[in-house]
Design a protein around this motif. Structure first.
Motif, short mmCIF file in Angstrom:
data_model
loop_
_atom_site.label_atom_id
_atom_site.label_comp_id
_atom_site.label_asym_id
_atom_site.label_seq_id
_atom_site.Cartn_x
_atom_site.Cartn_y
_atom_site.Cartn_z
N THR A 250 0.81 -1.22 0.00
CA THR A 250 0.00 0.00 0.00
C THR A 250 0.84 1.27 0.00
N ASN A 251 2.16 1.15 0.14
CA ASN A 251 3.05 2.30 0.10
C ASN A 251 4.07 2.10 -1.01
N ARG A 252 4.54 3.19 -1.55
CA ARG A 252 5.50 3.11 -2.64
C ARG A 252 6.80 2.49 -2.14
N GLN A 350 -11.46 -0.62 -22.02
CA GLN A 350 -10.93 0.73 -22.14
C GLN A 350 -11.82 1.78 -21.47
N TYR A 351 -13.13 1.56 -21.48
CA TYR A 351 -14.05 2.62 -21.07
C TYR A 351 -15.10 2.18 -20.05
N THR A 352 -15.83 1.11 -20.34
CA THR A 352 -17.03 0.77 -19.58
C THR A 352 -16.76 0.58 -18.10
N ILE A 353 -15.68 -0.12 -17.75
CA ILE A 353 -15.46 -0.45 -16.34
C ILE A 353 -14.89 0.72 -15.55
N TRP A 354 -14.48 1.79 -16.23
CA TRP A 354 -13.91 2.93 -15.52
C TRP A 354 -14.98 4.01 -15.39
N THR A 355 -15.83 3.87 -14.40
CA THR A 355 -16.97 4.75 -14.20
C THR A 355 -16.57 5.95 -13.33
N SER A 356 -17.56 6.72 -12.94
CA SER A 356 -17.28 7.85 -12.06
C SER A 356 -16.75 7.39 -10.70
N LYS A 357 -17.07 6.15 -10.32
CA LYS A 357 -16.56 5.61 -9.05
C LYS A 357 -15.07 5.30 -9.14
N GLU A 358 -14.55 5.23 -10.37
CA GLU A 358 -13.12 5.00 -10.56
C GLU A 358 -12.42 6.27 -11.06
N LYS A 359 -13.01 7.42 -10.80
CA LYS A 359 -12.45 8.68 -11.30
C LYS A 359 -11.02 8.89 -10.79
N ASN A 360 -10.75 8.49 -9.55
CA ASN A 360 -9.43 8.68 -8.95
C ASN A 360 -8.63 7.39 -8.87
N ASP A 361 -9.09 6.38 -9.55
CA ASP A 361 -8.45 5.07 -9.51
C ASP A 361 -7.13 5.12 -10.28
N VAL A 468 -11.08 -3.65 -0.10
CA VAL A 468 -9.67 -3.71 0.28
C VAL A 468 -8.81 -3.38 -0.93
N VAL A 469 -9.15 -3.96 -2.07
CA VAL A 469 -8.40 -3.73 -3.30
C VAL A 469 -8.69 -2.35 -3.87
N ARG A 470 -9.94 -1.94 -3.83
CA ARG A 470 -10.31 -0.64 -4.38
C ARG A 470 -9.72 0.51 -3.58
N ALA A 471 -9.67 0.36 -2.26
CA ALA A 471 -9.12 1.43 -1.42
C ALA A 471 -7.65 1.66 -1.74
N ARG A 472 -6.92 0.58 -1.99
CA ARG A 472 -5.50 0.70 -2.31
C ARG A 472 -5.28 1.51 -3.60
N ASN A 474 -7.40 3.88 -4.73
CA ASN A 474 -8.12 5.16 -4.62
C ASN A 474 -9.46 5.18 -5.34
N ALA A 475 -10.05 4.03 -5.59
CA ALA A 475 -11.40 3.98 -6.16
C ALA A 475 -12.42 4.20 -5.05
N ASN A 476 -13.60 4.67 -5.41
CA ASN A 476 -14.66 4.81 -4.42
C ASN A 476 -15.03 3.44 -3.85
N LEU A 477 -15.40 3.43 -2.59
CA LEU A 477 -15.78 2.18 -1.96
C LEU A 477 -17.20 1.79 -2.36
N LEU A 478 -17.46 0.49 -2.37
CA LEU A 478 -18.76 -0.05 -2.75
C LEU A 478 -19.57 -0.42 -1.52
N SER A 479 -20.87 -0.42 -1.66
CA SER A 479 -21.76 -0.91 -0.61
C SER A 479 -22.37 -2.22 -1.08
N SER A 480 -23.04 -2.91 -0.19
CA SER A 480 -23.64 -4.20 -0.54
C SER A 480 -24.64 -4.05 -1.68
#
Length: 613
Positions: A250-252, A350-361, A468-472, A474-480
């Motif tokens: 999780t760190n460089r 290339q596009y579909t899976i990178w939504t607004s929830k992955e804006k900072n991913d 856990v993977v998304r937080a590393r 910087n993607a938005n976290l998901l709910s159930s």
């Protein structure tokens, strides 16, 4: 009496690791040709045989037209991009047949998996057949060798049963040519693998030389097999043990830290990260490194990035050059690599899976340090400069006159942090040098645990593991409420590009749906094992509702069955391609037994009920 008889001799290269951070472990230790008289009379000989298995693993992910591309192309994330010839796997209905050339760089590597899986299985079986002949000084070492051999046998059978379905199960050393094989049930095989890996999980040590099977690798494969047979809680339990022993990075942690326009993903997927013994995330690797005997050039850049050299200026002039006359500031070659667009990425990836929830991913297309488009590059051909062309030094643009062939092959964006491998041994171009590669990382294990929770209808647990993977990254976290099979499959694509066998894992999910009868909420359907390859006897069937693999690929891949065609082929795929054809040569040579052909391919009318193990 000579017990060892195999038609293909190989040289085994043993790479020795030590516990320090020095690179002395990169020095090769070559052995002589692999013969029983001088190989199995000492404990080290068994490690040499294990190295033969590792060598096959390495060749799956390295080299020109590496087999892994076939797994990508027969999925949702990519299609064959070499549009300059007839024959590559585009119209899968035509190119993927039992009597076709199934192991060729210009066609497909489906046959490579069949041939090399059984080759690796033979090596593992030799170990398991001979290990009792030698008295070990330390019984723990004997158990370790048996456990690692169990892993290698299971590793390839796991692929076979998801790529080819019901296949012959061979558990003993083959000493002479045989023509009496019979097909066994994939379910029986998976249950046998489960039993053996449970033993191996207890006997293989947590820490081994890098590139060698360890406890975490056994555990990861065991999780996949538990999922395959529906033992979901066991998958969770073992998966949590694995990730506990292999924390995410999780760190460089590499020299990239001092480089501009890089991030943690550049660290994690760099050559430096994969030889850094502080990297806790990597579980199993294949080893390759410049000037080390037995290493293979990865050629990742050549296979995965577009054929930029085919891009012309808007006024039709040659726009891109790769020779040494290019100005250093405009050098595409050394900064990105030189591709031929063999695995052309789909819009889904290339596009579909990178939504607004992955804006900072930092893994995704919104991060322009991680991803590169042809439009990010600049025209650099010295002839443009010499002639005073206005486009010299300006960003590439997609020429409206670009042909369909060139558009497919030369114009798509790609995840640079995954594809770029420096090549210090090449002076002319950079297709991708030698590098260790991940086979398993703990990030994937978190995604497998999430999937296990999904199958158990524990959506909150699934979201927690995905996060856990998304937080590393910087993607938005998901709910159930965000969780369905699509969210899990999408996350695998985001995290595991080129690492996972994409066709295989989609096939695995399809078989779980059919076995459990669980409603696929994404499509609003249930599936059945009896018709998983489509209507019996029907070829080239494209009706929805028979298996998850086809329904998913047919919807997400913007090439297959969408009328996309060029002068050589139209992109097509069918239900029965969830399983690949058993090579006709294997069936025809087996004169005293029966090897079944998969439904949808010629010859399946001769099938018999698989023999139980």
């Amino acid at each position: 009496m000579k017990r060892f008889n195999i038609t293909i001799q190989i040289i085994i290269f043993v790479v020795v690791l030590n516990a320090s951070c020095k690179k002395s472990w990169l020095d090769p230790k070559p052995l002589s040709f692999y013969t029983p008289e001088n190989t199995f009379d000492k404990e080290g000989g068994f490690d040499a045989a294990l190295a033969a298995c590792e060598n096959i693993m390495r060749s799956e992910f390295n080299g020109d037209g590496m087999p892994q591309l076939t797994e990508m192309i027969l999925s949702d994330i990519a299609v064959e991009g070499t549009t300059d010839k007839a024959g590559p796997q585009m119209d899968i209905d035509i190119t993927l047949l039992p009597d076709a050339n199934l192991n060729h760089i210009d066609f497909t590597k489906v046959g490579w998996y069949w041939e090399n899986a059984y080759k690796a299985i033979q090596y593992a079986n030799i170990i398991l057949s001979r290990v009792s002949d030698l008295e070990f000084k330390d019984p723990v070492e004997k158990k370790r060798i048996i456990g690692q051999a169990y892993f290698h046998r299971a590793y390839w059978y796991y692929k076979l049963v998801h790529q080819f379905g019901d296949v012959p199960y061979i558990e003993h050393e083959i000493n002479e040519p045989r023509t009496d094989y019979f097909t066994n049930s994939r379910w029986d095989i998976l249950n046998r693998l489960k039993s053996e890996l449970e033993t191996a999980y207890q006997d293989v040590p947590q820490s081994t030389n890098r590139g060698r099977v360890n406890k975490g690798a056994v555990g990861t494969l065991l999780v996949k097999i538990y999922l395959s047979i529906g033992e979901f809680q066991k998958a969770v339990d073992i998966g949590k043990q694995v990730v506990s022993a292999h924390p995410l990075m999780t760190n460089r942690f590499t020299p990239n830290q001092s480089k501009a326009n890089t991030n943690l993903m550049h660290d994690l997927h760099s050559v430096a990260a994969k030889i850094d013994l502080s990297n806790t995330e990597g579980i199993l690797y294949v080893m390759s490194y410049p000037n080390v005997l037995g290493s293979i050039r990865s050629q990742l850049g050549r296979q995965l990035i577009p054929r930029i050299v085919g891009v012309t200026t808007p006024d039709g002039k040659t726009g891109v050059a790769f020779d040494k006359s290019v100005e250093p500031a405009l050098d595409i070659n050394n900064k990105y690599g030189r591709g031929i667009g063999r695995a052309r990425l789909t819009n889904y990836y290339q596009y579909t899976i990178w939504t607004s929830k992955e804006k900072n991913d930092i893994r995704g297309v919104h991060n322009r340090d991680s991803w590169v488009s042809p439009a990010d590059l600049k025209y650099n051909d010295p002839n443009l400069k010499n002639s005073g062309n206005i486009y010299y030094g300006k960003n590439l643009v997609k020429n409206p006159a670009m042909s369909v062939e060139d558009s497919i092959r030369s114009w798509y964006q790609w995840p640079h942090y995954k594809t770029f491998v420096p090549d210090p041994l090449s002076g002319d171009w950079n297709w991708g040098g030698e590098t260790p590669m991940y086979i398993y990382r703990s990030a994937e294990v978190y995604l497998l645990i999430a999937e296990a929770y999904y199958w158990m209808n524990n959506l909150a647990g699934a979201a927690e593991m995905l996060n856990v993977v998304r937080a590393r990254s910087n993607a938005n976290l998901l709910s159930s409420s965000d969780i369905n099979i699509g969210s899990i499959v999408d996350e695998r694509a985001r995290e595991l590009y080129f690492e996972e066998n994409r066709h295989l894992e989609l096939s695995r999910i399809a078989f779980i749906y059919a076995k459990t009868g669980k409603n696929c909420e994404y499509f609003g359907r249930t599936y059945k094992l009896e018709t998983i390859s489509g209507p019996a006897g029907s070829s080239y069937n494209k009706q929805s509702g028979y298996n998850f693999y086809f329904d998913w690929v047919n919807e997400k891949n913007n090439f297959y069955n969408k009328g996309v065609k060029h002068r050589w082929a139209e992109y097509k795929i069918s239900n029965h391609h969830i399983l690949w054809p058993i090579p006709a040569a294997a069936i025809n040579a087996n004169t005293k037994g029966i090897i079944n052909q998969n439904i949808g391919y010629p010859g399946s009318e001769n099938n018999q009920t698989p023999k139980p193990l």
